[in-house]
Write an enzyme that holds these catalytic residues in place. Structure first.
Site, PDB file in Angstrom:
ATOM      1  N   CYS A  75     -43.902 -33.530  13.478  1.00 26.91           N
ATOM      2  CA  CYS A  75     -44.095 -32.188  13.545  1.00 26.91           C
ATOM      3  C   CYS A  75     -45.803 -31.529  13.921  1.00 26.91           C
ATOM      4  O   CYS A  75     -45.884 -30.917  14.857  1.00 26.91           O
ATOM      5  CB  CYS A  75     -44.213 -31.494  12.297  1.00 26.91           C
ATOM      6  SG  CYS A  75     -44.630 -32.048  11.011  1.00 26.91           S
TER       7      CYS A  75
ATOM      8  N   HIS B 220     -48.694 -27.373  11.572  1.00 27.25           N
ATOM      9  CA  HIS B 220     -48.498 -28.593  10.443  1.00 27.25           C
ATOM     10  C   HIS B 220     -50.069 -27.928   8.726  1.00 27.25           C
ATOM     11  O   HIS B 220     -48.852 -27.237   7.809  1.00 27.25           O
ATOM     12  CB  HIS B 220     -48.634 -30.063  10.146  1.00 27.25           C
ATOM     13  CG  HIS B 220     -48.273 -30.456   9.423  1.00 27.25           C
ATOM     14  ND1 HIS B 220     -46.989 -30.646   8.855  1.00 27.25           N
ATOM     15  CD2 HIS B 220     -48.649 -31.360   8.183  1.00 27.25           C
ATOM     16  CE1 HIS B 220     -47.021 -31.438   7.595  1.00 27.25           C
ATOM     17  NE2 HIS B 220     -47.921 -31.881   7.592  1.00 27.25           N
TER      18      HIS B 220
END
Length: 478
Positions: free
Chosen positions: A84, A138
């Site tokens: 991610c 993130h």
């Protein structure tokens, strides 16, 4: 006397013409220039392209289906890194991963790509109001100067609501209270983070409606990321007895051992065994939970899209929706991402451009670094030279794309996707391969037969190895 009358008449006509011209010019000056298109930028964590508009018909996602019918659907979109933080940093800066850049979930764009103006930063510099809600980068404070406003829901990131799970999980960042049906709570949609993110997005749309400048509203939804927390009504949409394990629930001996991992992300949860294959009942429970979470996040996205329409903003707003990478649901007996099989690299991506899209589909190969230059072209902003992606706007115009390949990377593995071929090398800093993997999707879409070491494919492997080194980027080994 007649001459004087004629002269006077001519003079008056000239004055009237002059006044008329001045009035026209004045009216031209006050005409307001149409502001650039808005952008609604929707990120969904861990979303696979296992959706109705991709040919799968077992997940209920009516709002995504409706959006797809108004969009261009990319059948072959690939993330550049299947984790991610790194995937998002690469996408938002438009540059490729290298051996030492964009490595893992904790990647920061403002560290790894401090020399690049990110997409939101460029839009802000060009008059856009930029808002980040939920999980866009993130780290919520990454690239902080790019945003007029950043917001993230308060609370434990695992977001449990059942008392048992809250007690067992405590305040730990890694959940230890159960990954799936242990969290099947009778709660409203707004109880979980994604419900809050949707409501924040709706409030922002109301505010942005009255601003005389374009907006870049980024909404980062959390589900279907683990743990599979969704209100019980979404679990109830599915009968677990109808759920089957994937056809590729096997690890072929021809596949290099480097291609697999112990799915440590999932092993962190209390009801998951620490090693070995998952019991089949637990595997089906996880798939059930994944489906429920997709239906839940679909409902939240639908609320935002309905509000966009209600506010009469949809004709002035580009909507792009993407998942940050794929996700394994038992494919190759794997769970989570962190590999270079297609199940982790291929992603859902759709874009709705008013006046241009109406449910078209394309098999053109695109990669996530292409999103940045495509959006800047659509809103009429010059793309910075450092951006490595290639605009897919010609596809919107009906043209055949020039590029027919993509490159993805995770740790030592680098994959070239070219036509039907998926070629992966594991390399060290010297760039020399120590393991290889080749699949031909024309004959092996499930990637069960590694061709890389077969004598009859050595010429193909050698050519793909050369192509990979050309296409992985000039800075790859730095």
């Amino acid at each position: 006397m007649n001459i004087n009358k004629k002269s006077l008449l001519s003079f008056l006509i000239l004055i009237l013409l002059f006044i008329s011209c001045k009035k026209e010019k004045k009216e031209e000056i006050v005409v307001e220039e149409k502001k650039p298109m808005n952008i609604l930028f929707i990120a969904v964590d861990d979303l696979r392209p296992e959706l109705n508009f991709y040919g799968a018909h077992h997940i209920q996602s009516p709002n995504l289906d409706k959006l797809a019918k108004e969009s261009l659907v990319f059948n072959r979109a690939y993330c550049n890194i299947p984790v991610c933080g790194a995937s998002r940093a690469s996408l938002l800066t438009g540059i490729r991963p290298t051996r030492h850049r964009f490595l893992n979930y904790s990647t920061r764009a403002d560290v790894d790509a401090a020399h690049v103006t990110s997409l939101p930063k460029l839009l802000k510099e060009n008059g856009y109001t930029t808002i980040s809600n939920g999980k866009i980068y993130h780290k919520n404070n990454d690239d902080s100067l790019a945003w007029d406003n950043r917001w993230f829901p308060k609370g434990n990131i695992r977001n449990y609501k059942l008392e048992k799970n809250i007690i067992e999980n405590g305040s730990a960042n890694l959940a230890m209270g159960g990954a799936s049906s242990h969290e099947m709570a009778e709660v409203d949609d707004s109880a979980y983070f994604d419900g809050e993110i949707a409501q924040k997005g709706i409030e922002d749309l109301k505010m942005l409606k009255n601003k005389n400048q374009p907006f870049f509203l980024a909404l980062g939804f959390m589900k279907p990321h683990l743990p599979f927390n969704a209100p019980k009504k979404y679990w109830d949409l599915y009968n677990r007895n109808d759920i089957e394990l994937p056809e590729s629930y096997v690890r072929p001996k021809s596949t290099p051992k480097q291609a697999f991992h112990n799915y440590g992300e999932l092993r962190n949860y209390g009801n998951i065994p620490k090693k070995g294959d998952l019991p089949k009942d637990l595997a089906k429970e996880l798939i059930h939970g994944y489906y429920a979470c997709v239906s839940y996040v679909d409902a939240q996205i639908g609320l935002v899209l309905d509000e966009l329409k209600r506010l009469e903003l949809e004709d002035d707003t580009i909507v792009i929706l993407w998942g940050d990478h794929g996700w394994n649901l038992g494919d190759h007996k794997l769970w989570s991402k962190h590999v270079t099989f297609e199940t982790a690299l291929r992603t859902p991506m759709i874009i709705k451009v008013p006046g241009k899209t109406k449910g078209q589909k394309t098999d053109a190969i695109v990669e996530y670094i292409d999103i940045y230059p495509s959006l800047t072209e659509l809103v009429g902003i010059v793309t910075p030279n450092k951006v490595e992606g290639q605009s897919f706007v010609p596809i919107l115009e009906g043209y055949k794309p020039e590029k027919d390949w993509a490159v993805s990377k995770f740790k030592d593995a680098v994959t070239l996707i070219k036509g039907d071929l998926f070629y992966t090398e594991w390399t060290k800093d010297d760039g020399i391969a120590y393991a290889r993997m080749l699949f031909d999707h024309k004959t092996d879409p499930l990637e069960l037969d590694n061709l890389a070491e077969k004598p009859e494919y050595q010429e193909t492997v050698n050519q793909l190895a050369k192509d990979l080194r050309i296409k992985w980027g000039k800075d790859f080994l730095k």
